[in-house]
Scaffold this motif. Sequence first.
Motif, PDB file in Angstrom:
ATOM      1  N   ASP A  31       0.863  -1.187   0.000  1.00 51.87           N
ATOM      2  CA  ASP A  31       0.000   0.000   0.000  1.00 51.87           C
ATOM      3  C   ASP A  31       0.896   1.232   0.000  1.00 51.87           C
ATOM      4  N   ASN A  32       0.459   2.284  -0.702  1.00 51.18           N
ATOM      5  CA  ASN A  32       1.268   3.513  -0.715  1.00 51.18           C
ATOM      6  C   ASN A  32       0.832   4.520   0.346  1.00 51.18           C
ATOM      7  N   PHE A  33      -0.225   4.196   1.104  1.00 54.39           N
ATOM      8  CA  PHE A  33      -0.714   5.053   2.184  1.00 54.39           C
ATOM      9  C   PHE A  33      -0.882   6.503   1.704  1.00 54.39           C
ATOM     10  N   SER A  34      -1.453   6.657   0.516  1.00 53.61           N
ATOM     11  CA  SER A  34      -1.649   7.997  -0.040  1.00 53.61           C
ATOM     12  C   SER A  34      -2.688   8.759   0.766  1.00 53.61           C
ATOM     13  N   SER A  35      -2.697  10.064   0.591  1.00 53.06           N
ATOM     14  CA  SER A  35      -3.553  10.936   1.408  1.00 53.06           C
ATOM     15  C   SER A  35      -4.879  11.257   0.726  1.00 53.06           C
ATOM     16  N   HIS A  36      -5.316  10.444  -0.262  1.00 51.09           N
ATOM     17  CA  HIS A  36      -6.614  10.752  -0.870  1.00 51.09           C
ATOM     18  C   HIS A  36      -7.766  10.481   0.089  1.00 51.09           C
ATOM     19  N   TYR A  37      -7.496   9.773   1.199  1.00 50.97           N
ATOM     20  CA  TYR A  37      -8.374   9.840   2.367  1.00 50.97           C
ATOM     21  C   TYR A  37      -7.527   9.584   3.603  1.00 50.97           C
ATOM     22  N   ASP A  38      -8.120   9.705   4.761  1.00 54.19           N
ATOM     23  CA  ASP A  38      -7.422   9.768   6.035  1.00 54.19           C
ATOM     24  C   ASP A  38      -6.386   8.649   6.204  1.00 54.19           C
ATOM     25  N   SER A  87     -14.678  12.087  -7.068  1.00 53.15           N
ATOM     26  CA  SER A  87     -14.268  13.129  -6.133  1.00 53.15           C
ATOM     27  C   SER A  87     -13.945  14.411  -6.883  1.00 53.15           C
ATOM     28  N   THR A  88     -14.430  15.534  -6.365  1.00 53.71           N
ATOM     29  CA  THR A  88     -14.146  16.832  -6.985  1.00 53.71           C
ATOM     30  C   THR A  88     -12.712  17.273  -6.714  1.00 53.71           C
ATOM     31  N   THR A  89     -12.048  16.631  -5.763  1.00 54.72           N
ATOM     32  CA  THR A  89     -10.666  17.012  -5.431  1.00 54.72           C
ATOM     33  C   THR A  89      -9.634  16.171  -6.172  1.00 54.72           C
ATOM     34  N   SER A  90     -10.089  15.127  -6.875  1.00 58.38           N
ATOM     35  CA  SER A  90      -9.177  14.282  -7.640  1.00 58.38           C
ATOM     36  C   SER A  90      -9.168  14.720  -9.097  1.00 58.38           C
ATOM     37  N   TYR A  95      -6.398   9.900 -11.355  1.00 57.35           N
ATOM     38  CA  TYR A  95      -7.013   8.638 -11.769  1.00 57.35           C
ATOM     39  C   TYR A  95      -6.126   7.891 -12.759  1.00 57.35           C
ATOM     40  N   LEU A  96      -5.538   8.630 -13.692  1.00 59.59           N
ATOM     41  CA  LEU A  96      -4.672   8.012 -14.694  1.00 59.59           C
ATOM     42  C   LEU A  96      -3.471   7.337 -14.027  1.00 59.59           C
ATOM     43  N   GLU A  97      -2.820   8.055 -13.135  1.00 64.11           N
ATOM     44  CA  GLU A  97      -1.612   7.531 -12.500  1.00 64.11           C
ATOM     45  C   GLU A  97      -1.905   6.335 -11.610  1.00 64.11           C
ATOM     46  N   ASN A  98      -2.951   6.442 -10.797  1.00 64.37           N
ATOM     47  CA  ASN A  98      -3.190   5.423  -9.779  1.00 64.37           C
ATOM     48  C   ASN A  98      -4.046   4.255 -10.251  1.00 64.37           C
ATOM     49  N   ASN A  99      -4.814   4.442 -11.320  1.00 70.27           N
ATOM     50  CA  ASN A  99      -5.652   3.356 -11.823  1.00 70.27           C
ATOM     51  C   ASN A  99      -5.070   2.686 -13.061  1.00 70.27           C
ATOM     52  N   VAL A 100      -4.582   3.490 -13.993  1.00 70.17           N
ATOM     53  CA  VAL A 100      -4.091   2.928 -15.258  1.00 70.17           C
ATOM     54  C   VAL A 100      -2.599   2.609 -15.188  1.00 70.17           C
ATOM     55  N   LEU A 101      -1.783   3.609 -14.903  1.00 73.42           N
ATOM     56  CA  LEU A 101      -0.334   3.402 -14.928  1.00 73.42           C
ATOM     57  C   LEU A 101       0.120   2.445 -13.828  1.00 73.42           C
ATOM     58  N   ARG A 182     -14.443   3.932   3.621  1.00 74.92           N
ATOM     59  CA  ARG A 182     -13.748   5.211   3.487  1.00 74.92           C
ATOM     60  C   ARG A 182     -14.595   6.343   4.063  1.00 74.92           C
ATOM     61  N   PRO A 183     -13.963   7.301   4.734  1.00 81.12           N
ATOM     62  CA  PRO A 183     -14.710   8.339   5.458  1.00 81.12           C
ATOM     63  C   PRO A 183     -15.639   9.177   4.596  1.00 81.12           C
ATOM     64  N   GLU A 184     -15.307   9.327   3.296  1.00 82.79           N
ATOM     65  CA  GLU A 184     -16.142  10.172   2.451  1.00 82.79           C
ATOM     66  C   GLU A 184     -17.334   9.434   1.873  1.00 82.79           C
ATOM     67  N   LYS A 185     -17.414   8.132   2.069  1.00 81.77           N
ATOM     68  CA  LYS A 185     -18.511   7.348   1.528  1.00 81.77           C
ATOM     69  C   LYS A 185     -19.787   7.563   2.339  1.00 81.77           C
ATOM     70  N   MET A 186     -20.912   7.210   1.711  1.00 84.43           N
ATOM     71  CA  MET A 186     -22.219   7.570   2.258  1.00 84.43           C
ATOM     72  C   MET A 186     -22.443   7.072   3.682  1.00 84.43           C
ATOM     73  N   PHE A 187     -22.273   5.774   3.928  1.00 85.94           N
ATOM     74  CA  PHE A 187     -22.611   5.239   5.247  1.00 85.94           C
ATOM     75  C   PHE A 187     -21.622   5.687   6.308  1.00 85.94           C
ATOM     76  N   ALA A 188     -20.342   5.761   5.947  1.00 85.89           N
ATOM     77  CA  ALA A 188     -19.348   6.237   6.911  1.00 85.89           C
ATOM     78  C   ALA A 188     -19.671   7.658   7.358  1.00 85.89           C
TER      79      ALA A 188
END
Length: 313
Positions: A31-38, A87-90, A95-101, A182-188
């Motif tokens: 895991d890269n522990f990126s900051s796209h969520y907490d 996400s409006t902040t992504s 998406y290209l870097e983390n999903n495709v590449l 993930r914290p930004e998801k509906m139920f969380a």
Amino acid sequence: MRVLVTGAAGFIGSHAAEALNALGHDVLGVDNFSSHYDVALKKLNAASLKAQNIPIIHKNLNDSNLAESLPKDLDYIFHFAAQPGISTTSTFNDYLENNVLATKALVDYALGLSNLKLFINIGTSSVYGLEAAFKEDVPPKPASFYGVTKLAAEQLVLQQSREEKLRSCSLRLYSVIGPRERPEKMFAKLIALGLEGKPFPLFEGSDKHLRSFTYVGDIVEGIVSVIGKESILNGEIVNLGTDKEYTSQQGIEAVEQVIGKSIQLNIMPRRAGDQFRTRAIIDKAKTLLDYNPTTTLLDAVKYQVGWYKENFL
């Protein structure tokens, strides 16, 4: 079996790593522990895995020395790592870097593994488009950068099956909920804000959206059931989720019932790319994987509320 789980500190990846470990497999996470969520939540997940003797390598899949950091004797790769959701902040480049590449880099690494039995790509119902209530053979029509790049990632993996370079499959997941979401998801967000007595931001009209809200435990049972089925799964796409539909309003009411409070709603402008309807058509999963999700929406919410209270209150 020796298994690699990418995105192992994330929501579904951490649950899958635990389930594979419980089945007796030798599990390694990355895991890269990126900051796209907490990041603190990811570290909490990682600590849970560490307590079960599941190590996680802190690594970005796009790093040039990826192959030098990972083992050469894997039997299975479960690829969860991704830039998640809408996400409006992504940015598109995120998406290209983390999903495709990143997926391409992982595939290149996998091609060098002589004993790999199956590469399992974790896909998404978002590839279907604004409505996702179809069998796997329907042409995808993604309506977001997330959906577009996850479809590209899926095809990068399945290409290897078509060229007979490795065995692979893709599992398209539907609206997964439960502990560690993930914290930004509906139920969380509903649970956190509801317990704090704060208003929940609801996108206009989304209360009527239909979803196959599926408990993470049911999803993981389907995911880990691919072990030993590489011959029948090679080159296949399989939907995983519940075939039951709920409105987002029913989801809100389930949370209110469990926490014993009404939740105030703050209506926000509509969000572009949001799906109107998802319903998992799982005939193929039932046939190939003997898949049978049974957890009710209310029980899933109870489990998630219990986890939140245990860890954050």
